[in-house]
Design a protein around this motif. Structure first.
Motif, mmCIF file in Angstrom:
data_model
loop_
_atom_site.group_PDB
_atom_site.id
_atom_site.type_symbol
_atom_site.label_atom_id
_atom_site.label_comp_id
_atom_site.label_asym_id
_atom_site.label_seq_id
_atom_site.Cartn_x
_atom_site.Cartn_y
_atom_site.Cartn_z
ATOM 1 N N LYS A 148 0.768 -1.245 0.097
ATOM 2 C CA LYS A 148 -0.142 0.135 -0.073
ATOM 3 C C LYS A 148 0.819 1.141 -0.073
ATOM 4 O O LYS A 148 1.947 1.444 0.667
ATOM 5 C CB LYS A 148 -1.005 0.112 1.454
ATOM 6 N N THR A 149 0.259 2.284 -0.496
ATOM 7 C CA THR A 149 1.106 3.513 -0.565
ATOM 8 C C THR A 149 1.307 3.962 0.764
ATOM 9 O O THR A 149 0.389 3.967 1.711
ATOM 10 C CB THR A 149 0.093 4.750 -1.316
ATOM 11 N N SER A 223 1.129 -5.225 -6.978
ATOM 12 C CA SER A 223 0.589 -4.309 -5.957
ATOM 13 C C SER A 223 -0.085 -2.976 -6.904
ATOM 14 O O SER A 223 -0.624 -1.988 -6.102
ATOM 15 C CB SER A 223 1.526 -3.798 -4.972
ATOM 16 N N LYS A 224 0.406 -2.893 -7.951
ATOM 17 C CA LYS A 224 0.184 -1.508 -8.988
ATOM 18 C C LYS A 224 0.591 -0.269 -8.027
ATOM 19 O O LYS A 224 -0.118 0.609 -8.258
ATOM 20 C CB LYS A 224 -1.562 -1.561 -9.180
ATOM 21 N N LYS A 225 1.716 -0.558 -7.753
ATOM 22 C CA LYS A 225 2.464 0.552 -7.090
ATOM 23 C C LYS A 225 3.830 0.775 -7.803
ATOM 24 O O LYS A 225 4.226 -0.053 -8.314
ATOM 25 C CB LYS A 225 2.466 0.174 -5.595
ATOM 26 N N SER A 226 4.488 1.770 -7.098
ATOM 27 C CA SER A 226 6.008 1.857 -7.335
ATOM 28 C C SER A 226 6.744 1.944 -6.069
ATOM 29 O O SER A 226 6.138 2.189 -5.129
ATOM 30 C CB SER A 226 6.343 3.163 -8.353
ATOM 31 N N VAL A 317 5.313 3.954 -3.090
ATOM 32 C CA VAL A 317 4.587 5.233 -3.584
ATOM 33 C C VAL A 317 3.627 4.996 -4.472
ATOM 34 O O VAL A 317 3.688 3.922 -5.390
ATOM 35 C CB VAL A 317 5.622 6.188 -4.064
ATOM 36 N N ASP A 318 2.897 5.620 -5.027
ATOM 37 C CA ASP A 318 1.993 5.868 -6.221
ATOM 38 C C ASP A 318 2.962 6.136 -7.402
ATOM 39 O O ASP A 318 3.802 6.678 -7.407
ATOM 40 C CB ASP A 318 0.899 6.843 -6.012
ATOM 41 N N GLY A 319 2.536 5.276 -8.445
ATOM 42 C CA GLY A 319 3.306 5.246 -9.659
ATOM 43 C C GLY A 319 3.145 4.503 -10.582
ATOM 44 O O GLY A 319 1.875 3.811 -10.685
ATOM 45 N N GLU A 320 4.099 3.908 -11.523
ATOM 46 C CA GLU A 320 3.814 3.240 -12.558
ATOM 47 C C GLU A 320 4.489 2.019 -12.496
ATOM 48 O O GLU A 320 4.839 1.363 -13.508
ATOM 49 C CB GLU A 320 4.689 3.931 -13.981
ATOM 50 N N ASN A 321 4.163 1.141 -11.492
ATOM 51 C CA ASN A 321 4.452 -0.151 -11.099
ATOM 52 C C ASN A 321 5.821 -0.346 -11.714
ATOM 53 O O ASN A 321 6.087 -1.729 -12.333
ATOM 54 C CB ASN A 321 3.531 -0.989 -12.022
#
Length: 327
Positions: A148-149, A223-226, A317-321
């Motif tokens: 998670k972010t 997780s669809k995160k960076s 963090v939120d981002g482009e995986n």
């Protein structure tokens, strides 16, 4: 768990088998099958050729590596089946094989599990590993895709086993550096797996053949995160950076780099050998754990109390995986 052919996911889908909680649909460390409301079975396997010369240590390392996939899911091993490939007609074959199996058996016993059987085939190169069955409460399953972010990233073993074992093969390693690497690779991830569940980790995987960047990317993508990874926070086995500076690299490192580097953004000013080290393939590496900031320090302290080498190496963090490597 050994890599599987992804086309099979079109034949055996989780929707067709609702009790298959984790299977071919996810790139996870083990399969998980529900057998009761409060119990699921974990199944995994792994084996490989010798990474060190000593048969006993090879057996222990291979066993710890296979058991790690159960811990990476948050579970506990129950039993293991020996997987052996061994050449015909070599000197002292019985003595060598006995030591390999003894190393594996003692590591399985340390894990609280039991060797329940096995299978042996003839092969030109020795190989050893385990098929492991474990158990877990369905609510405690930790997959790669839950980060998670705002979570912090914790790594529970130092990196560098690929360059150390390659230096060993090239007869360029010091005895003390090799002994340290054997100790790290032989250490179970049992404390880390249990404590990650206890402190409410969001996601987890173990760092093995794809290296930190490869397995880190798998976790970030699922997780669809960076992930931000701080190079200065990474822990290294004794001698690892020295051998890397001498360009002593495992062949698998460059395969990892060629495959995963398009998802890695380098923001740190690192020399080439340190950039390469990020892709170093690990044997029986540590667990990469994503956990909320509130509980991260408590988990780190608990792991330190167990004698584990552990560090907070980044954040989600939120981002482009993908992965961003910072100083």
């Amino acid at each position: 768990m050994a890599q599987v052919l992804r086309p099979l996911s079109g034949i055996f889908t989780n929707s067709d088998y609702p009790n298959l909680l984790v299977g071919l649909s996810e790139p996870d460390d083990s399969a998980v099958y529900l057998v009761a409301d409060d119990k699921a079975i974990i199944s995994t396997m792994d084996f490989f050729p010798p990474v060190v010369d000593d048969p006993y240590h090879f057996g222990a390392i291979a066993a710890a590596n296979a058991l790690s996939d159960v811990y990476a899911m948050g579970g506990e091993p129950l039993m293991a089946i020996n997987l052996v490939a061994f050449p015909d007609g070599i000197d002292h074959a019985v003595e060598i094989l006995t030591e390999i199996l003894r190393g594996g058996a003692e590591k399985v016993r340390e894990a609280g599990a039991v060797i329940a059987g096995g299978h042996t085939v003839s092969d030109k190169e020795p190989k050893y590993g385990l098929s492991v069955t474990g158990q877990i409460h369905p609510k405690n399953i930790l997959q790669k895709g839950g980060a998670k972010t705002g979570d912090l990233l914790i790594l529970t073993k130092p990196l560098g086993s690929g360059v150390i074992t390659t230096a060993h093969k090239n007869e360029r390693v010091t005895p003390s550096d090799l002994a340290n690497a054997i100790n790290v690779m032989s250490r179970l991830n049992n404390h880390a797996g249990r404590l990650a569940v206890k402190f409410g980790a969001s996601a987890m995987t173990d760092i093995t053949g794809f290296g930190l960047m490869g397995h880190g990317y798998e976790m970030a993508s699922a997780s669809k995160k960076s992930f931000n990874i701080h190079y200065s926070s990474l822990l290294w086995m004794d001698g690892a950076q020295t051998y890397a500076e001498q360009s002593i690299f495992a062949g698998g490192l460059f395969r990892n780099k060629n495959h995963f580097e398009s998802w890695v953004k380098l923001e740190a000013d690192l020399p080439a050998y340190q950039q390469n080290l990020l892709y170093d393939p690990q044997t029986s590496g540590g667990l990469l754990i994503a956990i909320n900031e509130k509980n991260a320090q408590s988990l780190v302290q608990a792991l330190l109390n167990e004698g584990d080498n552990v560090a907070i190496i980044g954040e989600v963090v939120d981002g482009e995986n993908g992965i961003v490597v910072k100083a």
